[in-house]
Design an enzyme around this catalytic site. Structure first.
Site, PDB file in Angstrom:
ATOM      1  N   CYS A 130      -7.421  -8.991  28.878  1.00  0.00           N
ATOM      2  CA  CYS A 130      -7.473  -9.151  30.330  1.00  0.00           C
ATOM      3  C   CYS A 130      -6.071  -9.057  30.923  1.00  0.00           C
ATOM      4  CB  CYS A 130      -8.075 -10.518  30.680  1.00  0.00           C
ATOM      5  SG  CYS A 130      -7.135 -11.889  29.974  1.00  0.00           S
TER       6      CYS A 130
ATOM      7  N   CYS B 290      -3.436 -11.355  29.534  1.00  0.00           N
ATOM      8  CA  CYS B 290      -2.795 -10.889  28.301  1.00  0.00           C
ATOM      9  C   CYS B 290      -1.632  -9.966  28.638  1.00  0.00           C
ATOM     10  CB  CYS B 290      -3.805 -10.145  27.424  1.00  0.00           C
ATOM     11  SG  CYS B 290      -5.239 -11.126  26.949  1.00  0.00           S
TER      12      CYS B 290
ATOM     13  N   ASP C 256     -18.640  -1.256 -23.798  1.00  0.00           N
ATOM     14  CA  ASP C 256     -17.533  -1.346 -24.738  1.00  0.00           C
ATOM     15  C   ASP C 256     -17.169  -2.834 -24.842  1.00  0.00           C
ATOM     16  OD1 ASP C 256     -15.234  -0.608 -26.289  1.00  0.00           O
ATOM     17  OD2 ASP C 256     -14.049  -1.019 -24.483  1.00  0.00           O
TER      18      ASP C 256
ATOM     19  N   ASP D 132     -13.509   1.055 -20.803  1.00  0.00           N
ATOM     20  CA  ASP D 132     -12.210   1.043 -20.134  1.00  0.00           C
ATOM     21  C   ASP D 132     -11.126   1.812 -20.871  1.00  0.00           C
ATOM     22  OD1 ASP D 132     -11.897  -0.816 -22.266  1.00  0.00           O
ATOM     23  OD2 ASP D 132     -10.152  -1.621 -21.222  1.00  0.00           O
TER      24      ASP D 132
ATOM     25  N   ASP E 121     -12.859   5.487 -24.810  1.00  0.00           N
ATOM     26  CA  ASP E 121     -14.158   5.462 -24.136  1.00  0.00           C
ATOM     27  C   ASP E 121     -14.354   6.656 -23.207  1.00  0.00           C
ATOM     28  OD1 ASP E 121     -14.991   3.014 -25.245  1.00  0.00           O
ATOM     29  OD2 ASP E 121     -13.768   1.921 -23.789  1.00  0.00           O
TER      30      ASP E 121
END
Length: 721
Positions: free
Chosen positions: A46, A49, A445, A616, A620
């Site tokens: 507003c 502000c 895994d 991970d 893998d």
């Protein structure tokens, strides 16, 4: 603090404020020593502000002027000096959070275009509708004729301005010899307007200007909502991109310091990281210590203490002390950039369902045209009334518009990707979401997946000192979790390691001081197939070491949830069989294979059919790529993350059942949306072809079907995270 200031605090972003160096770097040179910094301040509401902010900057040294733009919620601050004045701090003291305005934050031109077109169509259609109500109420022929002409005058700008969004798209498709969903829409609108104009000219009792403009209005509402939804999903990517600092302080070899933009940071540079600063690139702490907020990378909200030797990833937030960081990547190759790329890839991917919907929509338009033509011919043969025949054909064109079918899949996938992101799960491939919903087994895994991947040596005192030092020297050459744990037990002496080779799934081999050593699985290195890691010298075992690792948080809960969902968990690991069996028994998993080589693991996963592989490590990666669908933790090796379809950021393993549950919900909603779209057409088409639906009713029905599909997709936002 004013009420507006409090609202600003409530809506404050969680991001750390930019430093004064970043403010200076992002400022624009206005000449003669004057610079301007533009900031976004979402809390401005507003005139109060505006007065509070502009008034406060009058008392800040170095600031020449400050101007607030209420509509764009921006503040432009002009300042002089070698260093930027405390702009952010001044706003924060007033109760306003602010961040640097980025060019991409400017208004979305596509959204603005849609809103303008929607506003014009809405204004025209509502005024025409008011006139139509008078006509339907029994207006005199002269009044009716006048209202028809006024309606034509209102419909023309809506047709030319709002309709161009569909016309350009339809024309582009037709020029290339194909059709799309905008073609029947454009034909229907133009025919409805043309027929209505003809009726107006000859003084006919009916006109369908209201149908033509209402159709445009409702279609544009759907387009605007669809655009907003996609932008909302894209905001996840923008949010990640905004976390990247704009630069960092580089410490030169002579001790001097330069603040360089992010793109100028290269691997090997030494960076200074101060409290409150986000890590720009991945790197290793070289000096100093601090507490780090790792929530972005791991989901762990508890601060972690870091010191020299610790590895950090971009996006992590430095909380307390200052330290130096040796950069290991550029900004483009950093962890944060990788996460952003994953989200972008997920948004642009096209899965089976989406391709099916696109293909159906592609076939749909010719079918709609054929049905409309058949309706026209049939009614002409049956009645000989070409006016009535064209009206019915227009209604068929409008009511069978495949908007709902086109929205059925993308809207669900956008909402699902957003919900996964909010739960700390990154989707690399949107099609993987469909495959994840199909799985009936999950292969885990062990090290780094079911366990945290931070093993500890538990029998150090029982190992020969020289052998342990040689094993540590070998282990220092590898990044495997067991090697990182073993490397901590060296004796401080320097040993020259030559002919080093790392064999994924087996171990390490190299020459030290003329001897040939192997360190790894007993059966491979030359020892027995027990649970210990064996060191052999010239083929003879000289030591064996045993490790212990903690289970990943909520691993047992994740396994229980999977069983409740009818999914069988199993373990595929390269570790010794007794260790794997012990972990499996602790989690209640019956099927557990140990001592598997990467090739064996890959072949086993391929034979499982529709299974999810969660892993991970480097070993893998082939299995992750071969699996029906795959997932990796954010702590995985780079190659493992790249091979996986999903990456979960949190440490807790419950991310696995959560992702499966969201994928299944998404599949169910896609099926419902397909059914709704088909049911709508099956029910509506016969009525339209039979002449029971006017073009206006057709426009309302078609728009309602799209809204139902979108509303159904939004149900995915609910549920636990």
């Amino acid at each position: 603090m004013s009420c507006c200031g409090q609202a600003a605090v409530a809506g404050a972003e969680l991001l750390a404020p930019p430093s004064t160096d970043e403010v200076a770097l992002a400022s624009r040179d206005l000449g003669e020593g004057l610079r301007q910094s533009d900031l976004s301040v979402p809390g401005i509401h507003c005139a109060h502000c505006i007065g509070a902010i502009e008034g406060a900057f009058k008392h800040v040294d170095g600031v020449e002027a400050a101007r607030v733009n209420l509509s764009s919620k921006r503040v432009a601050v002009k300042w002089r000096g070698e260093k930027a004045p405390p702009i952010i701090e001044t706003l924060r003291e007033l109760g306003y959070d602010a961040h640097l305005f980025a060019p991409e934050e400017r208004s979305d031109p596509q959204l603005a275009r849609l809103i303008r077109a929607m506003a014009v169509a809405g204004f025209c259609s509502m005024n025409i509708m008011l006139l139509s109500v008078s006509i339907w109420s029994g207006a005199e022929p002269g009044t009716r004729q006048a209202f028809h002409w006024i309606s034509a005058g209102l419909a023309l700008p809506a047709l030319l301005y709002s309709g161009r969004i569909f016309f350009f798209s339809a024309w582009s498709a037709l020029r290339k010899g194909r059709t799309n969903m905008d073609v029947p829409i454009s034909i229907g609108v133009v025919l409805a307007f043309g027929l209505s104009l003809y009726d107006t000219v000859i003084g006919g009792p009916h006109a369908y200007f209201d149908a033509a403009t209402s159709l445009l209005f409702f279609l544009l509402i759907g387009r605007t909502l669809d655009h907003l939804m996609r932008e909302k999903a894209r905001s996840a990517v923008q949010g990640l991109a905004q976390l990247t600092p704009r630069g960092a302080t580089v410490i030169r070899a002579d001790g001097g310091r330069d603040y360089l933009p992010a793109q100028a940071i290269e691997p090997g540079m030494l960076l200074q990281v101060t409290p409150g600063e986000r890590i720009l690139v991945d790197g290793v702490v070289e000096g100093g210590q601090s507490d780090i907020d790792c929530s972005l990378a791991t989901g762990e909200t508890r601060p972690h203490k870091v010191a020299a030797g610790d590895k950090l990833r971009s996006g992590m937030l430095n909380l307390t002390g200052a330290f130096t960081l040796r950069a290991q990547t550029s900004v483009a190759n950093s962890f944060l950039a990788e996460m952003t790329q994953l989200m972008e890839a997920a948004e642009s991917s096209r899965g089976h369902y989406r391709r099916l919907a696109d293909r159906a929509a592609g076939y749909y338009a010719p079918v709609v045209h054929a049905l409309a033509l058949l309706t026209l011919i049939g009614w002409l043969i049956a009645t000989g009334d070409w006016h009535r025949s064209i009206s019915v054909a227009i209604a068929v064109l409008i009511i069978t518009c495949p908007c709902a079918l086109g929205l059925a899949v993308p809207i669900v996938q956008a909402v699902a990707a957003r919900r996964l992101f909010e739960s700390g799960i990154m989707v690399k491939d949107g099609a993987a979401l469909e495959r994840l919903a199909e799985i009936d087994q999950v292969a885990f895994d062990k090290t780094g997946t079911l366990t945290l991947g931070h093993p500890r040596l538990i029998d150090e005192d029982a190992v020969d000192r020289r052998a342990l030092a040689i094993a540590a020297a070998l282990a220092q050459q590898s990044n495997h979790p067991l090697c990182r744990a073993l490397a901590l037990h060296g004796d401080g002496s320097r040993r020259t390691v030559t002919d080093f080779v790392e064999i994924p799934g087996s171990g390490l081999e190299a020459r030290i001081e003329g001897h040939f050593y192997r360190l790894g699985r007993g059966a491979w290195a030359g020892g027995d197939d027990g649970e210990a890691t064996v060191l052999t010298e010239d083929g003879k075992p000289i030591a064996s070491v045993t490790f212990e690792d903690d289970l990943r948080p909520r691993a047992s809960e994740a396994v229980r949830e999977l069983r409740a969902m009818g999914i069988a968990p199993l373990i595929l690991s390269g570790d010794a069989r007794p260790i794997v069996r012990r972990v499996a028994d602790g989690l209640g998993i019956e099927e557990a294979m140990g001592a598997m080589l990467p090739k064996e693991k890959t072949e086993y996963v391929a034979g499982l059919g529709k299974a999810l592989m969660v892993g991970d490590g480097l070993n893998d990666a082939p299995a992750l790529a071969r699996a029906h669908v795959s997932m990796a933790p954010a702590s995985a090796a780079d190659i493992g993350r790249n091979a996986a379809d999903f990456v979960f950021l949190h440490r807790a393993l419950t991310a696995v059942p959560l992702a499966i549950r969201i994928a299944r919900d998404a599949r169910r909603l896609v099926g419902q949306n397909f059914a709704l779209a088909i049911l709508y057409n099956v029910l509506a088409l016969p009525f339209a072809m039979a002449g029971y639906v006017t073009p206006l009713l057709a426009a309302l029905a078609m728009s309602a079907s799209s809204i139902v599909v979108v509303a159904n997709a939004l149900r995915l936002r609910g549920g636990p995270s």
